[in-house]
Design a protein around this motif. Structure first.
Motif, short mmCIF file in Angstrom:
data_model
loop_
_atom_site.label_atom_id
_atom_site.label_comp_id
_atom_site.label_asym_id
_atom_site.label_seq_id
_atom_site.Cartn_x
_atom_site.Cartn_y
_atom_site.Cartn_z
N LYS A 1 45.60 22.10 -84.34
CA LYS A 1 45.36 23.51 -84.67
C LYS A 1 44.26 23.59 -85.72
CE LYS A 1 48.74 25.69 -82.47
NZ LYS A 1 48.44 26.54 -81.36
N PRO A 2 43.48 24.66 -85.68
CA PRO A 2 42.45 24.83 -86.71
C PRO A 2 43.08 25.09 -88.08
CG PRO A 2 42.35 26.62 -85.08
CD PRO A 2 43.44 25.69 -84.67
N VAL B 1 47.97 29.91 -92.17
CA VAL B 1 48.87 31.03 -91.88
C VAL B 1 50.30 30.54 -91.71
CG1 VAL B 1 49.44 32.81 -90.19
CG2 VAL B 1 47.08 32.50 -90.89
N LEU B 2 50.46 29.47 -90.96
CA LEU B 2 51.80 28.90 -90.75
C LEU B 2 52.40 28.40 -92.06
CD1 LEU B 2 51.19 26.96 -87.43
CD2 LEU B 2 52.59 29.00 -87.75
N VAL C 1 56.36 28.83 -96.50
CA VAL C 1 56.60 28.98 -97.94
C VAL C 1 57.36 30.28 -98.22
CG1 VAL C 1 55.46 29.34 -100.18
CG2 VAL C 1 54.68 27.51 -98.66
N LYS C 2 56.95 31.36 -97.57
CA LYS C 2 57.60 32.66 -97.80
C LYS C 2 59.06 32.64 -97.33
CE LYS C 2 54.91 36.12 -97.60
NZ LYS C 2 54.00 37.20 -97.19
#
Length: 64
Positions: A25-26, A32-33, A38-39
């Protein structure tokens, strides 16, 4: 329970799955992941912290 072989195996399977689906994946997608992980980890911590302190949900549902 959290240190059981069964839960350890599930955690390992989840880590392996995440590694598999994120392979190649870039960097921007990985960032984003990472933010999502983390959130959600923060929310999990907050949930258990509230339970330990016997706190209630900070929203008055009767005002909604």
């Amino acid at each position: 329970m959290y240190s059981s072989d069964e839960l350890t195996g599930i955690a390992e399977n989840c880590k392996n799955f995440m590694n598999e689906i994120t392979k190649d994946k870039p960097e921007r997608d990985l960032a984003v992941l990472e933010e999502i992980v983390v959130k959600t980890s923060l929310f999990e911590y907050m949930f258990w912290d509230m339970a330990e302190k016997k706190e209630e949900w900070p929203i008055n549902l009767q005002e909604s």
